[in-house]
Design an enzyme around this catalytic site. Structure first.
Site, PDB file in Angstrom:
ATOM      1  N   ASP A  62       0.853  -1.201   0.000  1.00  0.00           N
ATOM      2  CA  ASP A  62       0.000   0.000   0.000  1.00  0.00           C
ATOM      3  C   ASP A  62       0.883   1.245   0.000  1.00  0.00           C
ATOM      4  O   ASP A  62       1.101   1.872   1.029  1.00  0.00           O
ATOM      5  CB  ASP A  62      -0.888  -0.058   1.263  1.00  0.00           C
ATOM      6  N   LYS A  64       0.277   3.705  -2.344  1.00  0.00           N
ATOM      7  CA  LYS A  64      -0.566   4.777  -2.917  1.00  0.00           C
ATOM      8  C   LYS A  64       0.204   5.610  -3.929  1.00  0.00           C
ATOM      9  O   LYS A  64       0.397   6.817  -3.758  1.00  0.00           O
ATOM     10  CB  LYS A  64      -1.125   5.667  -1.807  1.00  0.00           C
ATOM     11  N   ASP A  67       2.031   9.704  -9.422  1.00  0.00           N
ATOM     12  CA  ASP A  67       3.108  10.421 -10.106  1.00  0.00           C
ATOM     13  C   ASP A  67       2.798  10.374 -11.595  1.00  0.00           C
ATOM     14  O   ASP A  67       1.727   9.901 -11.985  1.00  0.00           O
ATOM     15  CB  ASP A  67       4.460   9.754  -9.765  1.00  0.00           C
ATOM     16  N   THR A 126     -10.249   7.517   3.746  1.00  0.00           N
ATOM     17  CA  THR A 126     -11.299   7.359   4.764  1.00  0.00           C
ATOM     18  C   THR A 126     -11.137   8.331   5.933  1.00  0.00           C
ATOM     19  O   THR A 126     -12.013   8.437   6.779  1.00  0.00           O
ATOM     20  CB  THR A 126     -11.297   5.912   5.307  1.00  0.00           C
ATOM     21  N   ARG A 218      -5.085  -0.660  13.618  1.00  0.00           N
ATOM     22  CA  ARG A 218      -5.022  -0.493  15.073  1.00  0.00           C
ATOM     23  C   ARG A 218      -6.024  -1.300  15.893  1.00  0.00           C
ATOM     24  O   ARG A 218      -5.656  -1.755  16.988  1.00  0.00           O
ATOM     25  CB  ARG A 218      -5.104   1.010  15.410  1.00  0.00           C
TER      26      ARG A 218
HETATM   27  O1  C5P Z   1      -5.320   1.501  12.029  1.00  0.00           O
HETATM   28  P1  C5P Z   1      -6.365   1.568  10.954  1.00  0.00           P
HETATM   29  O2  C5P Z   1      -7.310   0.385  10.956  1.00  0.00           O
HETATM   30  O3  C5P Z   1      -7.075   2.902  10.892  1.00  0.00           O
HETATM   31  O4  C5P Z   1      -5.493   1.425   9.607  1.00  0.00           O
HETATM   32  C1  C5P Z   1      -6.045   1.602   8.334  1.00  0.00           C
HETATM   33  C2  C5P Z   1      -5.007   1.300   7.320  1.00  0.00           C
HETATM   34  O5  C5P Z   1      -5.581   1.435   6.036  1.00  0.00           O
HETATM   35  C3  C5P Z   1      -3.790   2.217   7.363  1.00  0.00           C
HETATM   36  O6  C5P Z   1      -2.660   1.407   7.085  1.00  0.00           O
HETATM   37  C4  C5P Z   1      -4.028   3.205   6.266  1.00  0.00           C
HETATM   38  O7  C5P Z   1      -2.819   3.607   5.633  1.00  0.00           O
HETATM   39  C5  C5P Z   1      -4.871   2.399   5.284  1.00  0.00           C
HETATM   40  N1  C5P Z   1      -5.748   3.169   4.422  1.00  0.00           N
HETATM   41  C6  C5P Z   1      -6.759   3.974   4.889  1.00  0.00           C
HETATM   42  N2  C5P Z   1      -7.559   4.680   4.026  1.00  0.00           N
HETATM   43  C7  C5P Z   1      -7.380   4.568   2.723  1.00  0.00           C
HETATM   44  C8  C5P Z   1      -6.365   3.740   2.234  1.00  0.00           C
HETATM   45  C9  C5P Z   1      -5.582   3.026   3.120  1.00  0.00           C
HETATM   46  O8  C5P Z   1      -6.957   4.058   6.105  1.00  0.00           O
HETATM   47  N3  C5P Z   1      -8.196   5.202   1.897  1.00  0.00           N
END
Ligand code: C5P
Length: 239
Positions: A62, A64, A67, A126, A218
C-alpha cells in the site's frame, strides 16, 4: 475472489521488521493477508515484502502511488517483481497513469513469470470528512458521488478495483458490478476507538454491504491481545 484465504487484511503499520514479524507469526494462521504500507516499507524497504513472501503470505503493498505515468509504471514493475499480491495507485493520478500501472503490472508479471498483482485505485481517503472535502480541498459535491465516478474511471482504465470507505460500497457495486474488487479500510468493530478515521463501519456490516477485502490496523495491532481481536472480527464476519 480466491486470492486470499479470507477477506481480512492486517495493516502492519510498524517501523521495525522484528515488530512486523511478531505480528505476522501470531496472526498469519487467521488473517487472509497483510498490508505493508509506507511506514514499514520506508523503514525496511522491500525486505518487508520478501519476508512475507517467504512465509507464503499474500502482501498488499500500500504505497498509494501518485506520479506521472512513466514513474508509476517503473514503481509498479519493481513491486510486481517483489511479489505484491495487491498494489495501489491514486485514482486522482488520471486514466493514463492508471493504464500505465496496469500495463506495467501485467508486462512485468509475464517477464518475471509471477502472478500479476491486483491493481486497485485509492479513491478518497477514509480520514477525509465531507466538510474537509468541500471546504479544505475544494472539491464540490458529495464524497460518495466522486468515489463512484472515480471507481468507474478506474474500472474503465482496466484496474481490478478500488480502496474506498465502507460507506461507499453500495454505490461502487452499483456503478462497477459484482466482480469489481472493493477494499475497505476504516474498519472499526463496535466500541473501538475511531482514531483519525472519519468514514467508518463495523467489519460485519462492511462484508454484508459487499466489501471484497477489509483492511484492519489499530483495532488489531494495538489491541492487548491481537489474536483474540482477529478471531472476534472473523467471527463477526461469519468465518
Ligand atoms: O489503524 P487503521 O485500521 O485505521 O489502519 C487503516 C489502514 O488502512 C492504514 O494502514 C491506512 O494507511 C490504510 N488506508 C486507509 N484509508 C485509505 C487507504 C488506506 O486508512 N483510503
Amino acid at each position: 475472489m480466491a486470492l486470499l484465504k479470507n477477506p481480512l487484511i492486517i495493516a502492519l503499520d510498524v517501523s521495525a521488521l522484528e515488530e512486523a514479524e511478531i505480528l505476522i507469526d501470531r496472526l498469519s494462521p487467521y488473517a487472509g493477508g497483510f498490508k505493508v504500507g509506507m511506514q514499514l516499507y520506508n523503514s525496511v524497504g522491500p525486505e518487508a515484502v520478501r519476508r512475507l513472501r517467504q512465509k507464503n503470505v499474500p502482501v498488499f503493498v500500500d504505497l498509494k502511488l501518485h506520479d506521472i505515468p512513466n514513474t508509476v509504471a517503473g514503481a509498479v514493475s519493481v513491486l510486481t517483481r517483489h511479489g505484491a499480491a495487491i498494489l495501489n495507485v491514486h485514482a486522482a493520478g488520471g486514466v493514463a497513469m492508471m493504464q500505465a500501472a496496469v500495463k506495467a503490472a501485467h508486462g512485468e508479471a509475464a517477464r518475471s513469470a509471477v502472478e500479476p498483482p491486483l491493481v486497485v485505485a485509492v479513491t478518497i481517503l477514509t480520514s477525509i470528512s465531507q466538510d474537509a472535502f468541500n471546504q479544505e480541498i475544494g472539491f464540490t459535491g458529495s464524497i460518495s458521488e466522486r468515489v463512484a465516478k472515480w471507481a468507474l474511471l478506474a474500472k474503465e482504465a482496466g484496474l481490478d478495483g478500488v480502496v474506498a470507505s465502507p460507506l461507499e460500497i453500495a454505490l461502487i457495486r452499483k456503478a462497477c458490478g459484482e466482480d469489481f474488487v472493493i477494499i475497505t479500510p476504516g474498519m472499526r468493530p463496535a466500541g473501538a476507538a475511531a482514531d483519525d478515521q472519519k468514514r467508518t463501519m463495523t467489519p460485519g456490516e462492511a462484508v454484508r454491504q459487499g466489501a471484497t477485502y477489509l483492511v484492519v490496523g489499530r483495532p488489531v495491532t494495538a489491541a492487548p491481545d491481537p489474536v483474540s481481536a482477529v478471531k472476534s472480527i472473523l467471527e463477526e464476519i461469519g468465518l
